[in-house]
Design a protein around this motif. Structure first.
Motif, short mmCIF file in Angstrom:
data_model
loop_
_atom_site.label_atom_id
_atom_site.label_comp_id
_atom_site.label_asym_id
_atom_site.label_seq_id
_atom_site.Cartn_x
_atom_site.Cartn_y
_atom_site.Cartn_z
N ILE A 1 90.17 -33.72 -9.13
CA ILE A 1 91.28 -34.01 -8.13
C ILE A 1 92.47 -34.17 -8.84
O ILE A 1 93.77 -33.80 -8.56
N ASN A 2 92.44 -34.94 -9.99
CA ASN A 2 93.77 -35.31 -10.78
C ASN A 2 94.19 -34.04 -11.47
O ASN A 2 95.36 -33.97 -11.43
N SER A 3 93.42 -33.17 -11.77
CA SER A 3 94.16 -31.98 -12.32
C SER A 3 94.45 -31.13 -11.41
O SER A 3 95.58 -30.34 -11.60
N VAL A 4 94.19 -31.03 -10.14
CA VAL A 4 94.82 -30.12 -9.03
C VAL A 4 96.17 -30.92 -8.52
O VAL A 4 97.02 -30.22 -8.61
N GLU A 5 96.28 -32.15 -8.66
CA GLU A 5 97.47 -33.00 -8.54
C GLU A 5 98.46 -32.54 -9.35
O GLU A 5 99.56 -32.40 -9.16
N TYR A 6 97.99 -32.79 -10.76
CA TYR A 6 98.92 -32.28 -11.89
C TYR A 6 99.27 -30.74 -11.69
O TYR A 6 100.52 -30.86 -11.98
N LEU B 1 103.40 -29.33 -11.11
CA LEU B 1 104.07 -28.49 -12.29
C LEU B 1 104.58 -27.09 -11.73
O LEU B 1 105.39 -26.47 -12.24
N GLU B 2 103.52 -26.68 -10.75
CA GLU B 2 103.66 -25.31 -10.18
C GLU B 2 104.99 -24.95 -9.50
O GLU B 2 105.32 -25.59 -8.66
N THR C 1 98.94 -21.18 -11.56
CA THR C 1 98.79 -20.32 -12.91
C THR C 1 98.14 -21.12 -14.13
O THR C 1 97.78 -22.17 -13.98
N LEU C 2 97.48 -20.43 -14.97
CA LEU C 2 96.77 -20.95 -16.10
C LEU C 2 97.75 -21.90 -16.70
O LEU C 2 97.31 -22.98 -17.20
N SER C 3 99.09 -21.55 -17.03
CA SER C 3 99.95 -22.45 -17.80
C SER C 3 100.42 -23.85 -16.96
O SER C 3 100.78 -24.86 -17.66
N SER C 4 100.00 -23.89 -15.74
CA SER C 4 100.25 -25.24 -14.76
C SER C 4 99.12 -26.10 -15.01
O SER C 4 99.03 -27.45 -14.51
#
Length: 604
Positions: free
Chosen positions: A503-508, A512-513, A519-522
């Motif tokens: 969940i935290n990774s998706v919000e992060y 950024l995106e 994308t992979l970089s986000s």
């Protein structure tokens, strides 16, 4: 300071007035036998303590006046060093009462035969006069004390009003502002000096307080719009009339807060008590579906449940779903993290306390989590963190269905379902003597094992998609999905933090995106780095189950770089630059590892 000392100046004037009228000396003594006032021969001793004061002590104790006709020969005087040779010729000592307490004495003193005759000639009149003068002094004492008490109360009330987060103002029956607290100053941008004593209509006409005074009816949570200069404030206000003893409306008081803060508060409450159903638990994998079905079956009972799962697997979510599917879903659901509370506070937090249980205990006591959850469910997370002493108390609650507050002796019946949760191996703690075996079996009547996210990889895309839409909406971004590379990286990542980390990774990533797809970089660096390591290892068929040697990693990295940039001279130049080595070094490494292109051409 003695109570009479507060009115020393008044006492002195009264003593002098009596002495002038009766031609007899007067002294006023407090309960510490200190002269508060005096005339004639005793005036010089004001402020000093009586060396003996046997008669004064007697009156202070008995509460009754006394006439000593022959000082030094009276029964009370027998133990006095001046017995038989007292310099007083006669005196009347009268007690001064303040309500039901004796606060001192007033004495008429005869130092010569003439004064003694005055005292003896009209004893009853003197006694009545002393009674009136004593009442006068005591009334002044009570008046001063009442004023001091009201001042303290007013200051306390002002401090309380100033400490509340809401703005508070009061007006009198004419609409003049009488009180304006600190929060009101900050919220409205007006100082207390500006508004107190001024008509309400000059500054805050939109607050309908005059209507409250006219009708005698208050209101609650009313939306109010105020125009203050160039600012337009949106408030939520509550008001009540202020009534006198005879029920006359003598004013009104209003409290108000910013509307946006009220919205936030309501949202937080609703979010905290948000009910989660089993349909909202995301996952179609076999192991996740099985545990969900098991939880659905046991939801209707009142049996204790022990939820076991790694951190972030959603133990609290399962507990909420069980509560929501139970017959007491309309009752409280209390979440209590045993590992987040200091050991010294755990007992009072869980079981509550009675008034006076310890210094600083709140008046009236305080209920614990079990009382607050009565009729509903209490979720005890990190149950393995509690001490053996708290374990014993918890076991007693589970067995007796009663709780006893700290410092109390009265058992309080509670009807509560307990759902406990643990991240580690609780049975191992039992074996080590760190957790009571009887409590373990009491808690684990129904054990539920929540699988880690890495054990149900087919659910990862479902969770990613669900939280992507959720946070894209919250953050106002038009993001529709993941690229193939980013989705692959997320699917292969082991997720040590489980669903919470996802969940935290998706919000992060959504923060950024900037494109329509993640994308992979986000993605967070740990996911990208893990994916890069796996790509390098997989490119040369290295096992993910063991740690590769540096030479194996170096060989794989060179080969991957050449596959990307090509095996031509220009490709090798670009590969060397990407790897951070010179062109001569890359040729040497190609020679060392015997690397060649897919066509099989030698690179030597």
């Amino acid at each position: 300071m003695s109570r009479l000392k507060q009115v020393q100046e008044i006492g002195q004037k009264v003593a002098e007035a009596i002495a002038t009228v009766l031609h007899i000396e007067v002294e006023i003594i407090d309960t510490d036998l200190v002269r508060v006032a005096g005339t004639g021969r005793v005036k010089g001793d004001v402020g000093m303590r009586l060396p003996r004061g046997l008669v004064n002590k007697h009156v202070l104790q008995s509460g009754r006046p006394i006439f000593i006709h022959d000082p030094g020969f009276h029964q009370i005087c027998k133990t006095c060093p001046l017995s038989g040779d007292c310099f007083y010729k006669a005196y009347i000592v009268y007690p001064i009462h303040a309500e039901d307490q004796i606060i001192g004495t007033m004495t008429l003193i005869a130092f010569n035969a003439a004064q003694k005759n005055i005292l003896a000639s009209d004893y009853h009149s003197h006694l009545e006069f002393l009674s009136q003068m004593a009442d006068l002094i005591s009334s002044k004492v009570l008046e001063i004390e009442m004023f001091a008490e009201k001042t303290v109360m007013a200051n306390q009330l002002a401090a309380v009003v100033d400490s509340v987060h809401e703005g508070v103002l009061a007006v009198n029956s004419l609409g003049t502002i009488t009180h304006f607290n600190t929060s009101a100053e900050k919220m409205l941008g007006l100082s207390r000096e500006q508004v107190v004593g001024k008509p309400l209509k000059h500054y805050l006409a939109a607050l309908p307080l005059m209507e409250v005074i006219t009708t005698g009816k208050g209101y609650s949570s009313k939306e109010v719009f105020l125009n203050l200069g160039k600012r337009r404030l949106h408030l939520v206000a509550t008001a009540q009339p202020i009534k006198a003893v005879d029920q006359r409306i003598v004013g009104a008081v209003a409290s108000f807060r910013d509307y946006s803060e009220t919205e936030k508060f309501v949202w937080e409450i609703a979010h905290k008590q948000h009910s989660i159903t089993f349909e909202e638990l995301i996952g179609t994998s076999k192991n996740f579906t099985e545990v969900k079905q098991e939880a659905q079956k046991i939801a209707a009972s009142n049996s204790t449940v022990l939820i076991i799962g790694e951190s972030g697997t959603g133990k609290e979510v399962f507990a909420r779903a069980i509560h929501a599917a139970s017959s007491h879903s309309h009752k409280p659901f209390i979440v209590f993290n045993c590992g987040a509370i200091p050991e010294s506070l755990l007992e009072t937090e869980l079981f509550g306390y009675v008034e006076g249980a310890f210094p600083g205990a709140r008046r009236g006591g305080r209920p614990g989590q079990f009382e607050l959850a009565n009729g509903g469910t209490v979720f005890l997370d990190e149950i393995d963190k509690i001490s053996l002493y708290i374990q014993a108390r918890l076991l007693a609650v589970l067995q007796t269905k009663q709780v006893e507050r700290v410092g109390g002796s009265q058992p309080i019946p509670v009807d509560v379902r307990v759902i406990a949760a643990v991240s580690g191996n609780l049975k191992e703690k039992v074996n080590k003597g760190q957790f009571r075996e009887d409590l373990y079996y009491q808690l684990s009547v129904i054990p539920l094992l929540i699988p880690a996210l890495r054990e149900r990889p087919e659910d990862i895309p479902l969770l990613l998609n669900h939280y992507l839409h959720r946070y894209a909406g919250l953050l106002g971004k038009d993001i529709r999905g993941f690229t193939k590379e980013s989705l692959k990286a997320c699917t292969r990542y082991p997720w040590p933090g489980n669903v919470r980390e996802l969940i935290n990774s998706v919000e992060y990533a959504i923060n950024l995106e900037e494109s329509p797809y993640i994308t992979l970089s986000s993605l967070p660096a740990r996911i990208r780095e893990d994916d890069g390591r796996r790509t390098v290892l997989e490119a040369t068929g290295l096992s993910l189950e063991r740690i590769p040697t540096l030479e194996e990693i170096e060989k794989a990295a060179i080969e991957q770089a050449l596959e990307r940039y090509g095996w031509s001279e220009e490709g090798k130049k670009k590969a060397a630059k990407a790897l951070g080595i010179s062109r001569a070094t890359i040729y040497r490494k190609l020679q060392k590892y015997g690397l060649c292109n897919k066509a099989g051409r030698s690179n030597s």
